[in-house]
Design a protein around this motif. Structure first.
Motif, mmCIF file in Angstrom:
data_model
loop_
_atom_site.group_PDB
_atom_site.id
_atom_site.type_symbol
_atom_site.label_atom_id
_atom_site.label_comp_id
_atom_site.label_asym_id
_atom_site.label_seq_id
_atom_site.Cartn_x
_atom_site.Cartn_y
_atom_site.Cartn_z
ATOM 1 N N ARG A 1 0.824 -1.221 0.000
ATOM 2 C CA ARG A 1 0.000 0.000 0.000
ATOM 3 C C ARG A 1 0.854 1.265 0.000
ATOM 4 N N SER B 1 -8.761 8.135 -6.056
ATOM 5 C CA SER B 1 -8.625 7.201 -4.952
ATOM 6 C C SER B 1 -7.281 7.470 -4.289
ATOM 7 N N ASP C 1 -12.304 7.741 8.028
ATOM 8 C CA ASP C 1 -11.939 7.671 6.611
ATOM 9 C C ASP C 1 -11.732 6.211 6.231
ATOM 10 N N SER D 1 -10.521 4.988 3.697
ATOM 11 C CA SER D 1 -9.322 4.729 2.904
ATOM 12 C C SER D 1 -8.045 4.741 3.743
ATOM 13 N N GLU D 2 -8.150 5.141 5.029
ATOM 14 C CA GLU D 2 -7.017 5.125 5.955
ATOM 15 C C GLU D 2 -7.536 4.676 7.314
ATOM 16 N N LEU D 3 -7.454 3.370 7.584
ATOM 17 C CA LEU D 3 -8.079 2.829 8.788
ATOM 18 C C LEU D 3 -7.249 3.083 10.036
ATOM 19 N N LYS E 1 -8.357 0.024 12.531
ATOM 20 C CA LYS E 1 -8.306 -1.168 11.680
ATOM 21 C C LYS E 1 -8.755 -2.427 12.433
ATOM 22 N N ASN F 1 -4.850 -1.415 4.589
ATOM 23 C CA ASN F 1 -5.257 -0.361 5.520
ATOM 24 C C ASN F 1 -6.423 0.469 4.979
ATOM 25 N N ARG F 2 -7.308 -0.166 4.232
ATOM 26 C CA ARG F 2 -8.492 0.506 3.710
ATOM 27 C C ARG F 2 -9.604 -0.523 3.584
#
Length: 518
Positions: free
Chosen positions: A62, A143, A463, A465-467, A471, A505-506
């Motif tokens: 990533r 993205s 967000d 897209s950024e956990l 997570k 991580n998303r």
């Protein structure tokens, strides 16, 4: 010693070595996402093949690109003892799929890497080389981290301008479209458009170089059209590259929509080539638009895409089921319009459209045909009605392959590859791999991912897209929701212990691992 005797002895000692290497396949994926690496490895290993992939630190993840030069050195070393290699040109030339759009390499560096790949096959006698690459995508939206930063602001305008320019090259624009084009040209900063077009020119040049050499350098070359549309810069470049490929080359080259399915597709071809086997594939479509459907994120009717995949895997489409080794079922939308899997229309009610399609499957299975399903009715996830129906009819464990994730091309390639390799698997492996796809494509992509956004991400202002620190919490929530769905629908779910993770991580992709519960 007589020279002929020496040659005979050399052949005698070399042949066992070649035979010993016959089950080893080298695999260089585009990056380390599960659909590109671990899922494909699992399928090949379940079919009885040794698959060797590069060390993790050399591959794109990533937050980092892969190392093209070290990857090539690793590939050259491994090629000494392998029968076949399936490799991603994007990894070996740019450092990965994302890097192919965001790198800062000069043309001479990229071309030198391409030439090194082109020369690989000539160095080894018992070696087949299968290469896949991508035409740089033209997405409608941004993205995070997957495009140059300016795409966040200008991506939608760039996409629309490219669609108009492509359309203008094929047919006349309306007066309104001409005015819109002029407005976009004035609106998009010259530096932004110049950088984007330069990146595309570099990618186009590399693909042109690989294609020109493909006939002698590769046993097969597949070029994916990643995230495209009927009118777009990607589609325009695909047409220009098609002019570079003579009709006679079609036996070792194809271009079609999609990217993430290419690794498994060519791994399957490598296996079938080693077995000298050309499978016959019979295709059935759901009612309605069927083969004429042009799915979201793609630029061609699905019927053409399916046939291109069959040829690319080394198979042959046939018109009658009696001759077929595999019956391939394509679940297309009645209307021909592929909505997102998260849409309210994607319910578990088994409607007439789904039931008629299931009856087609049952008919071929009664004739003892192997069956694979590519579920492309929706984008980015499975059809709830179809999965509910095949579970209700007791087909969920009996079919050979299923896929219904992301784009239509992704699902077509995965279902076809897994379906053709299923006869080489033990039943427990085939059923476990089916369960992985149900859990990922249906339970998560079509249902749980949207629920995570609604229940956790959006209410807390997070967000997807950024956990980061969230997570672990989101993975636990996903596991709970997926387990509940599986227990309600999948009769085989109790046989496995499920674990999940978000490796990039998303929320967009999940890693699903199933192990026997006992």
């Amino acid at each position: 010693m007589n020279v002929f005797l020496r040659i005979a002895l050399l052949i005698f000692f070399l042949l066992p070595a070649a035979a010993a290497a016959a089950e080893k396949i080298i695999f260089v994926p585009m990056d380390d996402r599960p659909v590109n690496l671990s899922y494909a490895e699992d399928i090949l290993k379940s079919a009885g093949w040794e698959i060797v992939s590069p060390p993790a630190e050399l591959l794109a993840s990533r937050y980092k690109s892969g190392d093209p030069d070290k990857l090539m050195a690793w590939l050259e070393e491994q090629s000494r003892t392998a029968s076949s290699a399936v490799v991603a040109a994007d990894a070996l030339i740019y450092g990965g799929l994302v890097a192919s759009r965001t790198h800062d390499y000069a043309a001479d560096v990229l071309n030198a890497r391409a030439e090194r790949l082109i020369g690989l096959k000539n160095r080894y006698v018992y070696f087949n080389l299968y290469v896949f690459g991508t035409i740089m995508r033209t997405p409608r939206s941004f993205s995070k981290g997957t495009e140059p930063p300016y795409y966040e602001e200008w991506g939608a305008d760039i996409f629309r301008l490219s669609a108009l320019e492509d359309k203008e090259g094929i047919r006349r624009l309306s007066r309104r479209e001409k005015a819109e084009k002029r407005e976009l040209l004035a609106k998009i900063p010259a530096r932004v458009r110049g950088d984007w077009l330069n990146r595309r020119a570099l990618n186009f040049g590399v693909n042109k170089l690989l294609l020109a050499a493909a006939e002698g350098a590769f046993d097969y070359f597949a070029l994916g059209r990643d995230d495209t549309a009927p009118f777009s810069q990607s589609r325009k470049e695909a047409r220009l590259l098609a002019q570079e490929s003579a009709a006679a080359r079609l036996y070792n080259y194809r271009s079609f929509p999609g990217a993430d399915q290419l690794g498994l597709l060519l791994l399957t071809r490598a296996v079938l080539d080693r077995r000298q086997y050309i499978p016959f594939v019979y295709v059935e479509y759901a009612g309605g638009a069927g083969r004429e459907t042009v799915p979201s994120y793609e630029d061609a009717p699905v019927g053409l895409t399916v046939n291109d995949h069959i040829y690319a895997v080394g198979g042959m489409p046939v018109r009658t089921a009696e001759r077929a080794d595999l019956a391939f079922f394509i679940n297309t939308p009645q209307s021909g319009a592929t909505l997102e899997a998260a849409a309210p229309e994607n319910t578990a009610a088994v409607n007439g459209h789904a039931q008629s399609f299931i009856e087609l499957i049952k008919k071929q299975m009664r004739a003892n045909k192997k069956a694979a399903i590519a579920d492309v009715e929706f984008g980015n996830g499975a059809s709830n009605a179809l999965v509910a129906g095949i579970c209700r009819e007791g087909l969920s464990c009996r079919i050979d392959a299923y896929a219904g994730w992301n784009t239509a091309g992704n699902s077509i390639g995965y279902a076809l590859g897994q379906g053709l390799l299923a006869p080489y698997m033990e039943d427990n492996d085939r059923e476990r791999l089916l369960a992985v796809r149900y859990m990922d494509d249906w339970a998560y992509q079509a249902n749980v991912r949207g629920a995570l956004y609604r229940d956790i991400v959006w209410p807390r202002g997070l967000d997807g897209s950024e956990l980061d620190k969230h997570k672990e919490m989101l993975a636990a929530a996903a596991l709970t929701k997926m387990t509940a769905l599986a227990r309600a629908y999948l009769p085989q779910s109790g046989r496995y212990r499920l674990t999940v993770d978000f490796p990039w991580n998303r929320l967009f992709e999940l890693a699903v691992v199933l192990k026997n519960a006992t």
